[in-house]
Design a protein around this motif. Structure first.
Motif, mmCIF file in Angstrom:
data_model
loop_
_atom_site.group_PDB
_atom_site.id
_atom_site.type_symbol
_atom_site.label_atom_id
_atom_site.label_comp_id
_atom_site.label_asym_id
_atom_site.label_seq_id
_atom_site.Cartn_x
_atom_site.Cartn_y
_atom_site.Cartn_z
ATOM 1 N N PRO A 1 0.822 -1.232 0.000
ATOM 2 C CA PRO A 1 0.000 0.000 0.000
ATOM 3 C C PRO A 1 0.849 1.273 0.000
ATOM 4 N N TRP A 2 2.004 1.246 0.719
ATOM 5 C CA TRP A 2 2.803 2.491 0.810
ATOM 6 C C TRP A 2 3.427 2.871 -0.543
ATOM 7 N N SER A 3 3.920 1.845 -1.291
ATOM 8 C CA SER A 3 4.568 2.183 -2.568
ATOM 9 C C SER A 3 3.508 2.567 -3.606
ATOM 10 N N THR A 4 2.343 1.914 -3.519
ATOM 11 C CA THR A 4 1.240 2.281 -4.418
ATOM 12 C C THR A 4 0.814 3.723 -4.130
ATOM 13 N N SER A 5 0.725 4.020 -2.832
ATOM 14 C CA SER A 5 0.309 5.371 -2.436
ATOM 15 C C SER A 5 1.325 6.425 -2.898
ATOM 16 N N SER B 1 4.995 10.275 10.462
ATOM 17 C CA SER B 1 5.021 11.139 11.654
ATOM 18 C C SER B 1 6.490 11.431 11.973
ATOM 19 N N TRP B 2 6.718 12.215 13.004
ATOM 20 C CA TRP B 2 8.103 12.523 13.392
ATOM 21 C C TRP B 2 8.846 11.269 13.861
ATOM 22 N N THR B 3 8.067 10.199 14.256
ATOM 23 C CA THR B 3 8.729 8.951 14.687
ATOM 24 C C THR B 3 8.889 7.985 13.512
ATOM 25 N N PHE B 4 8.694 8.518 12.281
ATOM 26 C CA PHE B 4 8.807 7.760 11.030
ATOM 27 C C PHE B 4 7.827 6.599 10.939
ATOM 28 N N GLU B 5 6.692 6.792 11.552
ATOM 29 C CA GLU B 5 5.640 5.780 11.460
ATOM 30 C C GLU B 5 4.820 6.076 10.215
ATOM 31 N N TYR B 6 4.622 5.041 9.366
ATOM 32 C CA TYR B 6 3.894 5.262 8.109
ATOM 33 C C TYR B 6 2.388 5.115 8.328
ATOM 34 N N GLY B 7 1.617 5.873 7.566
ATOM 35 C CA GLY B 7 0.158 5.718 7.541
ATOM 36 C C GLY B 7 -0.538 6.353 8.726
ATOM 37 N N VAL B 8 0.095 7.346 9.332
ATOM 38 C CA VAL B 8 -0.540 8.032 10.468
ATOM 39 C C VAL B 8 -1.676 8.918 9.961
ATOM 40 N N PRO C 1 -3.406 12.137 8.947
ATOM 41 C CA PRO C 1 -2.731 13.341 8.434
ATOM 42 C C PRO C 1 -2.509 14.421 9.492
ATOM 43 N N ASP C 2 -3.404 14.504 10.479
ATOM 44 C CA ASP C 2 -3.257 15.533 11.521
ATOM 45 C C ASP C 2 -2.023 15.299 12.392
ATOM 46 N N GLN C 3 -1.534 14.032 12.397
ATOM 47 C CA GLN C 3 -0.335 13.734 13.206
ATOM 48 C C GLN C 3 0.934 13.694 12.339
ATOM 49 N N SER C 4 0.802 14.038 11.074
ATOM 50 C CA SER C 4 1.953 13.938 10.161
ATOM 51 C C SER C 4 2.955 15.084 10.372
ATOM 52 N N ILE C 5 4.129 14.904 9.796
ATOM 53 C CA ILE C 5 5.157 15.956 9.864
ATOM 54 C C ILE C 5 4.626 17.223 9.197
ATOM 55 N N LEU C 6 3.929 17.023 8.068
ATOM 56 C CA LEU C 6 3.419 18.175 7.311
ATOM 57 C C LEU C 6 2.449 18.997 8.162
ATOM 58 N N ALA C 7 1.575 18.291 8.890
ATOM 59 C CA ALA C 7 0.586 19.000 9.722
ATOM 60 C C ALA C 7 1.288 19.820 10.793
ATOM 61 N N SER C 8 2.310 19.208 11.421
ATOM 62 C CA SER C 8 2.977 19.959 12.495
ATOM 63 C C SER C 8 3.708 21.180 11.942
ATOM 64 N N LEU C 9 4.252 21.044 10.727
ATOM 65 C CA LEU C 9 4.919 22.206 10.106
ATOM 66 C C LEU C 9 3.885 23.286 9.768
ATOM 67 N N GLY C 10 2.753 22.834 9.230
ATOM 68 C CA GLY C 10 1.695 23.777 8.855
ATOM 69 C C GLY C 10 1.137 24.498 10.055
ATOM 70 N N ASN C 11 1.036 23.775 11.179
ATOM 71 C CA ASN C 11 0.461 24.381 12.390
ATOM 72 C C ASN C 11 1.309 25.542 12.922
ATOM 73 N N VAL C 12 2.608 25.502 12.611
ATOM 74 C CA VAL C 12 3.486 26.586 13.081
ATOM 75 C C VAL C 12 3.081 27.921 12.446
ATOM 76 N N GLY D 1 -6.480 14.005 -0.882
ATOM 77 C CA GLY D 1 -6.513 12.569 -1.117
ATOM 78 C C GLY D 1 -6.339 11.783 0.162
ATOM 79 N N TYR D 2 -5.695 12.401 1.156
ATOM 80 C CA TYR D 2 -5.465 11.736 2.436
ATOM 81 C C TYR D 2 -6.623 11.929 3.412
ATOM 82 N N SER D 3 -7.533 12.866 3.060
ATOM 83 C CA SER D 3 -8.665 13.111 3.948
ATOM 84 C C SER D 3 -9.849 12.288 3.453
#
Lengths: 660, 50
Positions: free
Chosen positions: A317-321, A517-524, A526-537, A576-578
């Protein structure tokens, strides 16, 4: 062998250059298209052709003239190919007489001979050749008439070597001769005349001996010597004209008739508004919008097929995604807008080549002067509707430093083609049948913001006089479909290249940041993703203009710095992630962006339209403004204006919603 | 990680490397006005002789 192509602005130089070299340089029916260095080989020869910027003289009155003069004086040139507009030969000959003084062989191509014929202008080539002692060929670059003979003449070296004819009176000629005998230069006659004119660039060649000769001459004429030389030159040109040219007088041409309408004091601006509205209505309105749905269907089909195919060969699923939700979603979101851009490019290119764009510059010059810009600023603004980078570079032709800086800072406000996907996406979804009106309103808003900003800048930052702008109005021409199609093709290729490079890279980066996520966990989530935390700043900055704390909108807008199209690509990936909650466009049906209302959508468009341009354009601003400090000043100025306007638009829009 | 994943990963890394290489390789063709019609330009913006 090196040949320099020299001629007045809008004399058809670039058309001839393309024809001779088989290249596809930009052609436009307004002066000053040639800005960057253009060099090519004449077809099936070993002759190098250098296309110099359009100039009226070899006096340093503009940057183009300085560049051309420096080049002709310092570089080794075997032949000058002087292109002359047959319909305005008298004006062109001023430059020709100066070119002849360089002592380099000159071949004259009398261009637009077909138009001159139609107007009843008869040119006696033989007499003209005798008077100027130069080889002259009558051609039509647009209709490719006699161009083969021109190539043969150059290739075989079958041209006169110019035994210079005296054009000044005896005293002046004697003075020039005595100067020639004491100066050492590859171009002694040209240099002697420049020394007499007291041209500041050539002052370094002045010696006590030359100074003495010049002072003697000055005492005889008791006038400014530059003026004396210009008068003598004009006298000679009139003599040549009387000998070689006969023309019917007072003929009302099509250009005159059309100008009576397009430059009419009352009608000019309403016509301009209607034309630009039509352009944006066709490109970004319901018609253009329909093309987005059409392409979107095929992109979706391809995306579904790719997903099925990858899963069927055992992809995780991750490579397809990564392929489907990252690469295809990001690039596909941009490619949806390609047909609309083709419509916009076609219409703008059509307006450019007909000669109408030069009219816009002409009647806007008066308004521009009032706010501290000159009509010359309009050329970067027109080019800016395609891409800000060449537009900013083209501002270097503006002589006045203040106007140049102002133009560079204001050019990114023009909606470039990369901003069109953002405008179309938001306008199409939120303003439905009025999408054309919403899109066109942004264009006029851009003009208003440019005028107001220029006025304020002139009053506060750059006090001083506005320089005058001399603009030659070209003939109206039926545009050549070939040139229009080549121009559009160039822009389409460049757009697709961007989608396949910068956008693809950024889309992969966004996929990585939203998938982990920041702990490199796949498939989190989106609100817990690295992108979300950067956007929240930075989300607090966007809250006042969209009325929602949205990390998705924040990171998408910031990615406009990579490329403006990336705003849409990023929104497509995040959407697409929502969870998709409704039909219609995926982006605004997703939970990530369902909060957008019409005022928020318009405000978001305004912010993306006026905020700092992409890195490419910022780089161009750094280069042309000269210092990093000025570049940062421009970036902060643009983003500040964008933020204030977006917040204003959002709150006014909300107020209107409440009232209605 | 399946073979398909490895192939996809290699392809994506290859594409990304190629794009970055092309972007880095592309020379800055911007020139100062002084050098506009010269073959090349020095750091202090004077045309290099041919």
């Amino acid at each position: 062998m090196r040949v320099a192509l020299v001629g007045n602005q809008n004399s058809g130089k670039t058309t001839l250059f393309n024809l001779l070299t088989g290249s596809n340089q930009k052609v436009g029916n307004w002066p000053g298209v040639t800005i960057e260095r253009k060099v090519g080989m004449i077809r099936s020869t070993n002759v190098e052709l250098i296309d110099l910027p359009g100039i009226y003289s070899l006096s340093p009155y503009s940057i183009e003239e300085e560049i051309s003069r420096k080049f002709l004086f310092e570089e080794k040139i075997d032949l000058i190919l002087n292109i002359i507009d047959s319909t305005s030969m008298e004006r062109s000959l001023y430059l020709t007489t100066q070119l002849l003084e360089l002592g380099i062989p000159v071949v004259i191509a009398l261009n637009m001979s077909d138009i001159a014929d139609k107007r009843g202008i008869k040119i006696d080539l033989k007499t003209l050749e005798e008077r100027l002692d130069t080889t002259i060929l009558s051609i039509s670059a647009a209709k490719k008439t006699n161009v083969f003979n021109l190539i043969q003449t150059i290739k075989q070296g079958e041209y006169r070597k110019n035994n210079y004819h005296h054009i000044y009176d005896h005293d002046l000629e004697d003075g020039i001769r005595s100067l020639i005998s004491i100066i050492d230069s590859k171009h002694p006659r040209f240099l002697a005349i420049k020394l007499i004119e007291q041209d500041p660039v050539f002052i370094k060649y002045q010696t006590d001996e030359t100074l003495h000769t010049i002072q003697t001459l000055s005492k005889e004429y008791l006038r400014d010597m530059e003026q004396v030389i210009a008068d003598e030159r004009y006298r000679y040109i009139e003599y040549v004209r009387d000998e070689a040219v006969t023309a019917k007088k007072d003929q009302m041409t099509w250009t005159d008739r059309l100008d009576n309408i397009f430059l009419n004091r009352i009608l000019a601006i309403p016509i301009f508004i209607v034309i630009m509205f039509t352009v944006y209505y066709l490109a970004a309105g319901p018609f253009g919008g329909a093309t987005v749905d059409f392409v979107d269907r095929y992109v979706s089909l391809f995306s579904n097929w790719a997903e099925d195919a990858l899963l069927s060969v055992g992809a995780s699923p991750w490579s397809t995604s990564l392929v489907v939700d990252g690469m295809i979603a990001g690039v596909g979101a941009i490619m949806n807008f390609l047909p609309q851009l083709v419509i916009l490019f076609l219409l703008i290119s059509f307006l450019e080549t007909t000669g109408y764009m030069a009219r816009i510059a002409f009647f806007l010059d008066r308004i521009f002067q009032k706010v501290g810009l000159s009509g010359k600023s309009l050329i970067p603004f027109i080019i800016g509707s395609g891409c800000s980078v060449p537009a900013i570079l083209s501002a270097r032709t503006i002589n006045d430093e203040t106007e140049k800086k102002m133009t560079i800072m204001l050019t990114p406000f023009i909606p470039c083609s990369a901003k069109l996907p953002i405008i179309t996406l938001f306008a199409g979804y939120f303003f439905k049948d009025n999408s054309g009106l919403a899109s066109a309103s942004l264009y006029f808003m851009a003009i208003a913001v440019i005028l107001i900003s220029a006025y304020v800048m002139k009053k506060v930052l750059f006090k001083g006089k506005t320089s005058t702008f001399i603009l030659e109005l070209p003939e109206y021409k039926l545009p050549s479909m070939k040139f229009i199609l080549l121009d559009v093709w160039d822009k389409v290729v460049s757009f697709v290249k961007r989608a396949g490079s910068v956008i693809l890279l950024a889309s992969i980066a966004i996929w990585l940041l939203i998938s982990f996520s920041w702990t490199f966990e796949y498939g989190v989530n989106p609100d817990q993703s690295i992108l979300a935390s950067l956007g929240n700043v930075f989300a607090w900055l966007f809250y006042p203009m969209i009325g929602e704390w949205s990390w998705g909108a924040t990171v998408s807008a910031i990615q406009g710095l990579v490329a403006k199209e990336q705003v849409v690509a990023s929104m497509a990936i995040i959407a697409g992630y929502s969870d998709t909650t409704s039909d219609g466009l995926l982006i605004f049906g997703s939970t990530a962006f369902s909060f957008f209302t019409a005022p928020a959508a318009y405000a978001f468009m305004v912010f993306n339209l006026f905020s700092a341009p992409c890195f490419g354009a910022i780089g161009a601003m750094r280069q042309e403004l000269g210092t990093t400090k000025r570049m940062w000043g421009a970036v902060l100025f643009q983003t500040g204006i964008a933020w204030v306007l977006a917040v204003m638009v959002f709150n006014i829009g909300r107020l209107i919603e409440v009232v209605l | 990680m399946s073979l398909a994943d490895i192939v996809i990963l290699v392809a994506v890394v290859g594409i990304v490397s190629l794009i970055i290489f092309q972007m880095v390789k592309k020379k800055d063709e911007g020139m100062c006005t002084n050098c506009s019609y010269s073959k090349s330009c020095t750091d202090d913006c004077t045309p290099k002789s041919r």
